[in-house]
Design a protein around this motif. Structure first.
Motif, PDB file in Angstrom:
ATOM      1  N   GLN A 521     -14.664  -0.295   1.431  1.00  0.00           N
ATOM      2  CA  GLN A 521     -13.244  -0.331   1.787  1.00  0.00           C
ATOM      3  C   GLN A 521     -12.375  -0.132   0.557  1.00  0.00           C
ATOM      4  OE1 GLN A 521     -10.988  -3.117   1.018  1.00  0.00           O
ATOM      5  NE2 GLN A 521      -9.273  -2.228   2.130  1.00  0.00           N
ATOM      6  N   GLN A 522     -12.731  -0.783  -0.533  1.00  0.00           N
ATOM      7  CA  GLN A 522     -11.977  -0.618  -1.777  1.00  0.00           C
ATOM      8  C   GLN A 522     -12.076   0.810  -2.302  1.00  0.00           C
ATOM      9  OE1 GLN A 522     -10.059  -3.095  -3.746  1.00  0.00           O
ATOM     10  NE2 GLN A 522     -10.032  -3.723  -1.603  1.00  0.00           N
ATOM     11  N   ASN A 523     -13.285   1.372  -2.257  1.00  0.00           N
ATOM     12  CA  ASN A 523     -13.485   2.739  -2.736  1.00  0.00           C
ATOM     13  C   ASN A 523     -12.586   3.707  -1.972  1.00  0.00           C
ATOM     14  OD1 ASN A 523     -15.080   5.489  -2.282  1.00  0.00           O
ATOM     15  ND2 ASN A 523     -15.726   4.663  -4.261  1.00  0.00           N
ATOM     16  N   ASN A 524     -12.567   3.598  -0.662  1.00  0.00           N
ATOM     17  CA  ASN A 524     -11.813   4.547   0.140  1.00  0.00           C
ATOM     18  C   ASN A 524     -10.318   4.251   0.152  1.00  0.00           C
ATOM     19  OD1 ASN A 524     -13.552   6.605   1.969  1.00  0.00           O
ATOM     20  ND2 ASN A 524     -14.764   4.816   1.375  1.00  0.00           N
ATOM     21  N   MET A 525      -9.960   2.998  -0.027  1.00  0.00           N
ATOM     22  CA  MET A 525      -8.540   2.693  -0.129  1.00  0.00           C
ATOM     23  C   MET A 525      -7.940   3.380  -1.343  1.00  0.00           C
ATOM     24  SD  MET A 525      -6.616  -0.998  -0.559  1.00  0.00           S
ATOM     25  CE  MET A 525      -7.006  -1.086  -2.315  1.00  0.00           C
ATOM     26  N   TRP A 526      -8.665   3.321  -2.462  1.00  0.00           N
ATOM     27  CA  TRP A 526      -8.154   3.975  -3.660  1.00  0.00           C
ATOM     28  C   TRP A 526      -8.304   5.492  -3.583  1.00  0.00           C
ATOM     29  CZ3 TRP A 526      -4.952   1.601  -6.694  1.00  0.00           C
ATOM     30  CH2 TRP A 526      -4.978   0.198  -6.743  1.00  0.00           C
TER      31      TRP A 526
END
Length: 632
Positions: A521-526
């Motif tokens: 989730q963090q990877n794709n949010m950024w």
């Protein structure tokens, strides 16, 4: 009597001994108490490992106690007919590097144990089939990225949004927005109820029909909706595939097998660029075909994935988590070359898992997300996974995947030249991803990143500087392309495969799905932030400013990795509990006061006698100290 601690409320008693087991070799009460104290200490160490020890849960136990553990395990888990096998497995689990000295092992046992060291790639067909079927679907993800890359030259004009750079960025980033907002976090409940195999198959449906739907959209809103649906499947798929592979692969080649997911993404990117070139001259609807072309391989891939449900074994560790041990053993038998290897891996993992459950006792299904930020061992894994995931976005690679054609257009290329130059980017990305198969488990995850980030930063500084050359200079764009290709050549074996491999192996089984979900989730949010902002950044900062910005963030990523990401290569998934239990301050101090001075002495001043004191102390686990030194 030597006793291994067990989880509260657990019906498993592999870790406790019956009163019938008389430890003759532990006749001195003081010595037995030392062993008991050592085990209690290392259960605690799974949350706070100040001594930086990696300890085998069977370390120090007598043969009689080991046999008692094995017999109790067989009684509890339904292996009454395999007590002799699991007794040998217990002895082997205690001394994985000294199997030649264990008289109870058969010659056939020794043959396979020798072979797994001398022929590490000699694995079962079931294991390779599982890895290929799981990973090959990620080619659609890479293909879609490059389809959008080529379509960026056309669809904003047709839909009348070319002037609105934020809107163009939002359409491109729609899959990442969906993954970052909701899709990745759905992985945990879906995995909980239908397992790894079921999740991979179901999410594959979302990666087929929305891809085709993009070709028939009539406005940007419909295109955005199709890409949102694509993101729903993508998030759960890219979260589950690395977990599935990590839980089934042997530790010696786990990194190489898990990174096959990223290798197929690279293949998809390459074929996407090929597709862009093939369809560039079909007229104003070329962008529709470029976006929908990934549908062609999607259908046969979906049929292939249906085989995953029927013919591939489920993750043994997921089955153990569900207390389905007989089925987990059958799964391991299909994934390993011999019965002794399957029994050893199951028994060793089980003993580690019992200590793991004790360390995280009190955790409920609904409290696990909060545990990621409150339990010390989980918080450190969370920090390290967040660092590698955000670093993949800080390096700027998604800008190349989505906007390389736009960048080359800004530099003065016509559409055909832009697509040809982008094709070169895809080719380099694919070719240089292959060496990571051999380096990720030998050179190590951390070392790959520390080596490649400074090189990527230099390449981006170089690429940005090319925009100061006179536009009439024929060498301007080819040199810019060369800098981008070199950047990609350093990215592909390092930052490309490492993040998803690293995050998939960082969390304990009790929190693996929720932890990996948060990391993705963090990877794709950024990634969504980058996709949204880059068109506007390009307009405001000009191309050279954008390249310089990401050159700087590469240096920032290097600093974060240096201080916050421990090495995970060649350790079992359960042994990594001890690695991530080492306090951040202890690890950071070691890197700055021990590792860095050693590196300068050894590789700057070429002092061959420079000695590196390893951070981790091994007690009864497989792996030589020289390997630990190399990784640190």
């Amino acid at each position: 009597m030597a006793t291994l601690p067990h989880s509260a409320g657990s019906d498993s008693s592999v870790h406790r001994l019956t009163n019938d087991a008389k430890p003759e070799k532990f006749s001195e009460i003081g010595h037995v108490e030392d062993v008991e104290a050592s085990h209690r200490q290392h259960v605690v160490a799974r949350n706070r490992n100040i001594s930086a020890k990696i300890q085998n849960p069977l370390y120090g136990l007598s043969k009689e106690n080991l046999f008692g553990l094995a017999d109790q395990f067989c009684n509890d888990k339904g292996f009454d007919d395999k007590k002799d096998l699991f007794q040998r497995a217990a002895l082997l689990s205690q001394k994985p590097d000294d199997f030649e000295s264990i008289p109870e092992l058969t010659e056939d046992d020794r043959f396979w144990l020798r072979r797994e060291r001398t022929n590490k790639w000699d694995q079962t067909r079931a294991l390779y089939f599982l890895v290929i079927v799981c990973s090959i679907g990620s080619a659609i993800q890479g293909w879609d990225n490059t389809g959008a890359n080529g379509a960026n030259l056309s669809f904003p004009v047709e839909f009348g949004i070319a002037h609105n750079t934020w809107l163009v960025g939002m359409v491109n980033a729609a899959p990442s927005i969906t993954v970052g907002a909701i899709s990745a976090m759905l992985t945990d409940p879906i995995n909980h109820y239908i397992g790894r195999r079921g999740t991979i198959f179901v999410t594959g449906l979302f990666c087929v029909f929305p891809v085709l739907g993009q070709a028939f959209t009539r406005n940007w809103q419909e295109l955005f909706a199709c890409r949102v649906l694509l993101g729903f499947g993508m998030g759960m798929k890219i979260t589950t595939i690395p977990i599935m592979t990590a839980e089934t692969a042997p530790a010696r080649i786990r990194g190489a097998l898990v990174m096959s997911f990223q290798l197929w993404v690279a293949f998809g990117i390459f074929f996407g660029f090929c597709s862009n070139l093939v369809f560039m001259n079909v007229g104003k609807n070329a962008w529709r075909i470029q976006l929908a072309a990934a549908f062609v391989p999607a259908v046969p891939l979906l049929l292939l994935k249906s085989n995953l449900v029927w013919f591939c074994p489920e993750s043994p560790r997921w089955l153990m988590k569900k207390d389905r041990y007989p089925k987990a053993f059958r799964s391991l038998m299909r994934l390993r070359k011999s019965e002794i290897q399957a029994a050893r891996d199951m028994f060793y993992a089980h003993c580690q898992l019992e200590e793991e459950r004790e360390a995280f006792k009190g955790t409920t299904y609904f409290s696990r997300f909060g545990d990621l930020f409150t339990k010390p061992r989980l918080r450190r894994a969370n920090l390290a996974s967040w660092v590698v995931m955000i670093s993949q976005q800080l390096c700027g690679i998604n800008i190349m995947s989505f906007y390389s054609s736009t960048i080359f257009a800004e530099a003065g290329y016509n559409p055909k030249q832009c697509l040809l130059a982008s094709f070169g980017f895809g080719l380099v990305n694919t070719i240089f991803a292959i060496p990571a198969i051999y380096t990720i488990d030998t050179f190590g995850r951390r070392n790959l990143l520390l080596f490649t980030f400074p090189c990527m930063s230099l390449c981006l500084f170089w690429a940005g500087s090319m925009f100061f050359m006179d536009t009439g200079n024929a060498a301007r764009v080819p040199i810019l392309a060369l800098a981008i290709y070199l950047f990609t050549a350093f990215y592909s074996p390092g930052m490309g495969p490492v993040p998803f491999v690293y995050a998939a192996e960082s969390y304990p089984l009790t929190h693996r799905e929720i932890g990996m979900s948060w990391a993705v989730q963090q990877n794709n949010m950024w990634a969504a932030v980058l996709g949204l902002t880059f068109p506007s950044m390009l307009a405001a900062m000009k191309p050279f400013g954008a390249f310089y910005f990401y050159a700087g963030t590469n240096i920032l990523a290097w600093v974060l990795i240096f201080f916050f990401t421990p090495e995970t290569a060649r350790r079992t998934l359960e042994e990594l509990d001890y690695v991530f239990a080492v306090p951040v301050a202890t690890f950071a101090k070691y890197q700055s006061t021990v590792w860095l001075p050693w590196f300068i002495k050894r590789w700057v001043f070429w002092q061959k006698n420079a000695h590196l004191e390893p951070l981790y102390k091994l007690e009864g686990v497989a792996g030589e100290r020289t390997e630990v030194e190399r990784f640190h």
